[in-house]
Scaffold this motif. Structure first.
Motif, mmCIF file in Angstrom:
data_model
loop_
_atom_site.group_PDB
_atom_site.id
_atom_site.type_symbol
_atom_site.label_atom_id
_atom_site.label_comp_id
_atom_site.label_asym_id
_atom_site.label_seq_id
_atom_site.Cartn_x
_atom_site.Cartn_y
_atom_site.Cartn_z
ATOM 1 N N LEU A 196 14.868 62.507 -0.940
ATOM 2 C CA LEU A 196 14.184 63.308 0.068
ATOM 3 C C LEU A 196 15.018 63.391 1.343
ATOM 4 O O LEU A 196 15.977 62.639 1.530
ATOM 5 N N ASN A 197 14.642 64.310 2.228
ATOM 6 C CA ASN A 197 15.420 64.569 3.435
ATOM 7 C C ASN A 197 15.391 63.429 4.448
ATOM 8 O O ASN A 197 16.171 63.427 5.412
ATOM 9 N N ALA A 198 14.494 62.478 4.252
ATOM 10 C CA ALA A 198 14.394 61.315 5.135
ATOM 11 C C ALA A 198 13.781 60.174 4.328
ATOM 12 O O ALA A 198 13.132 60.409 3.304
ATOM 13 N N PRO A 199 13.980 58.926 4.762
ATOM 14 C CA PRO A 199 13.409 57.799 4.025
ATOM 15 C C PRO A 199 11.880 57.826 3.983
ATOM 16 O O PRO A 199 11.220 57.932 5.017
ATOM 17 N N VAL A 200 11.335 57.738 2.784
ATOM 18 C CA VAL A 200 9.900 57.602 2.561
ATOM 19 C C VAL A 200 9.720 56.340 1.729
ATOM 20 O O VAL A 200 10.262 56.232 0.628
ATOM 21 N N VAL A 201 8.965 55.381 2.253
ATOM 22 C CA VAL A 201 8.844 54.079 1.594
ATOM 23 C C VAL A 201 7.399 53.811 1.211
ATOM 24 O O VAL A 201 6.491 53.942 2.034
ATOM 25 N N LYS A 202 7.193 53.439 -0.046
ATOM 26 C CA LYS A 202 5.864 53.109 -0.567
ATOM 27 C C LYS A 202 5.706 51.587 -0.622
ATOM 28 O O LYS A 202 6.339 50.918 -1.428
ATOM 29 N N ALA A 203 4.902 51.048 0.278
ATOM 30 C CA ALA A 203 4.584 49.628 0.228
ATOM 31 C C ALA A 203 3.518 49.406 -0.846
ATOM 32 O O ALA A 203 2.728 50.305 -1.161
ATOM 33 N N HIS A 204 3.493 48.223 -1.422
ATOM 34 C CA HIS A 204 2.527 47.903 -2.474
ATOM 35 C C HIS A 204 1.110 48.049 -1.937
ATOM 36 O O HIS A 204 0.840 47.727 -0.779
ATOM 37 N N GLY A 205 0.209 48.512 -2.774
ATOM 38 C CA GLY A 205 -1.172 48.731 -2.352
ATOM 39 C C GLY A 205 -1.850 47.481 -1.825
ATOM 40 O O GLY A 205 -2.716 47.551 -0.958
ATOM 41 N N SER A 206 -1.449 46.321 -2.340
ATOM 42 C CA SER A 206 -2.062 45.059 -1.893
ATOM 43 C C SER A 206 -1.221 44.358 -0.834
ATOM 44 O O SER A 206 -1.352 43.151 -0.629
ATOM 45 N N SER A 207 -0.360 45.112 -0.165
ATOM 46 C CA SER A 207 0.558 44.529 0.817
ATOM 47 C C SER A 207 -0.163 43.737 1.899
ATOM 48 O O SER A 207 -1.167 44.178 2.455
ATOM 49 N N ASN A 208 0.393 42.554 2.198
ATOM 50 C CA ASN A 208 -0.056 41.783 3.350
ATOM 51 C C ASN A 208 0.894 42.060 4.516
ATOM 52 O O ASN A 208 1.807 42.890 4.413
ATOM 53 N N ALA A 209 0.702 41.360 5.618
ATOM 54 C CA ALA A 209 1.529 41.599 6.801
ATOM 55 C C ALA A 209 3.006 41.351 6.521
ATOM 56 O O ALA A 209 3.878 42.074 7.014
ATOM 57 N N ASN A 210 3.292 40.347 5.698
ATOM 58 C CA ASN A 210 4.687 40.032 5.372
ATOM 59 C C ASN A 210 5.346 41.177 4.619
ATOM 60 O O ASN A 210 6.504 41.542 4.884
ATOM 61 N N ALA A 211 4.619 41.761 3.678
ATOM 62 C CA ALA A 211 5.163 42.882 2.905
ATOM 63 C C ALA A 211 5.417 44.092 3.803
ATOM 64 O O ALA A 211 6.440 44.788 3.658
ATOM 65 N N ILE A 212 4.504 44.364 4.724
ATOM 66 C CA ILE A 212 4.682 45.488 5.643
ATOM 67 C C ILE A 212 5.873 45.248 6.563
ATOM 68 O O ILE A 212 6.687 46.153 6.819
ATOM 69 N N TYR A 213 5.994 44.029 7.054
ATOM 70 C CA TYR A 213 7.150 43.683 7.894
ATOM 71 C C TYR A 213 8.454 43.972 7.156
ATOM 72 O O TYR A 213 9.374 44.587 7.706
ATOM 73 N N HIS A 214 8.544 43.534 5.905
ATOM 74 C CA HIS A 214 9.779 43.748 5.145
ATOM 75 C C HIS A 214 9.983 45.223 4.789
ATOM 76 O O HIS A 214 11.128 45.685 4.682
ATOM 77 N N ALA A 215 8.903 45.970 4.608
ATOM 78 C CA ALA A 215 9.039 47.413 4.379
ATOM 79 C C ALA A 215 9.621 48.094 5.618
ATOM 80 O O ALA A 215 10.451 49.001 5.516
#
Length: 329
Positions: free
Chosen positions: A285-304
């Motif tokens: 895609l023309n820019a980064p699009v990132v799909k975090a896991h549906g059950s993401s916690n704060a740590n997962a969002i931070y790393h995303a």
């Protein structure tokens, strides 16, 4: 750099989304985050910072919504507005833990596809036994694929592995039912030839039982196979840890044993923790699009967010586009 975030997407939104944003803003002083969602709910958790902006909307895309219809009809949904910000160039990238199909549709129809990319690919980084991890694509953006698509997947995955994951000359493998060159169906046989003739560091076929050994840095397959394999890995890992827990808790003796090796078990669990690797990137895609896991916690969002920051910093979309231009010249 400016990152747009769907604050209402995911099982634990908005709390875990916002907590992850708070941590990222504190650590990365060169990012600005715009949160799309219910302002009243967001304000319960957000730490006031001049690098965090909130765009209010009451509408969101549900996990049960039909993806394409939802993106086309819910124009003020948090995910749609997030993608629109990237298209309008008020954001450099976007992240959502919401409906995967809707995010892919928003990425394709709103953010837009790089000229020359026939099919975007959804690519998570999965853990390996040696702790390095590997980029796996496609895991569901397209159920069907042609050999040329797998070559493009390999090229995009290699660019990402080299620039974001800091792997010099990433090793690329093709998922197949055997390691021999003549194994597989028509798709894998033709893809093997294309990959072998490319300038990529192609090491040949890899079987699914060897995915987690760390043999390759980038592994490609069609979206149908990739999605089945991904869910099988997730399910097997969850079942294994569940069985271990039941075993250690079923007697006093086993509980003592569990206490003695608790730190070792946590080390194994952390080594196989997908959240440390960020989200799944929608390449092409023309820019980064990132799909975090549906059950993401704060740590997962931070790393995303960390992962997205690296993608913007290293101009991944532009590098992919330039690579295609060179290939076509």
């Amino acid at each position: 750099m400016r990152i747009a975030i769907d604050a209402m997407g995911g099982d634990h939104a908005p709390k875990e989304i916002i907590l992850g944003v708070n941590r990222a803003i504190e650590e990365f002083t060169d990012i600005e985050c715009t949160l799309f969602g219910n302002e009243e709910e967001i304000n319960k958790y957000v730490e006031k910072n001049d690098r965090i902006a909130i765009v209010h909307t009451d509408e969101k895309i549900e996990s049960t919504d039909e993806p394409v219809k939802a993106v086309r009809r819910k124009k003020t949904a948090s995910m749609v507005m997030m993608a629109q910000a990237v298209k309008d160039k008020t954001a450099d990238a976007c992240i959502s833990a919401g409906n995967t199909g809707a995010l892919m549709a928003a990425g394709l129809f709103i953010v837009g596809r790089i000229k020359g990319i026939e099919r975007p690919a959804l690519a998570p980084t999965l853990p390996t036994l040696d702790g390095k991890g590997f980029v796996f694509l496609d895991v569901g953006a397209n159920a069907d694929a042609k050999p040329e698509h797998l070559l493009q997947y390999a090229t995009m995955g290699s660019i990402y592995a080299q620039n974001v994951r800091k792997i010099a000359n990433p090793k690329v493998a093709l998922l197949n039912i055997g390691t021999e060159e003549n194994k597989g169906n028509d798709l894998t046989k033709k893809a093997f030839t294309l990959l072998q003739d490319s300038e990529l560091n192609f090491i040949g076929n890899i079987e699914s039982r060897d995915l987690l050994t760390g043999s390759a840095d980038v592994i490609v397959t069609d979206g149908f196979t990739g999605n089945v394999v991904l869910k099988n890995i997730e399910g097997t890992a969850a079942s294994l840890f569940s069985m271990l827990k039941d075993t250690f808790m079923n007697s006093f003796k086993n509980k003592i044993a569990a206490g003695l090796i608790k730190s070792d078990l946590l080390e194994i669990k952390n080594k196989m923790d997908y959240t440390e690797y960020g989200g799944a990137c929608l390449f092409g895609l023309n820019a980064p699009v990132v799909k975090a896991h549906g059950s993401s916690n704060a740590n997962a969002i931070y790393h995303a967010i960390r992962q997205t920051r690296e993608m913007v910093h290293h101009h991944i979309s532009e590098t992919i586009a330039n690579s295609l231009k060179l290939d076509n010249e």
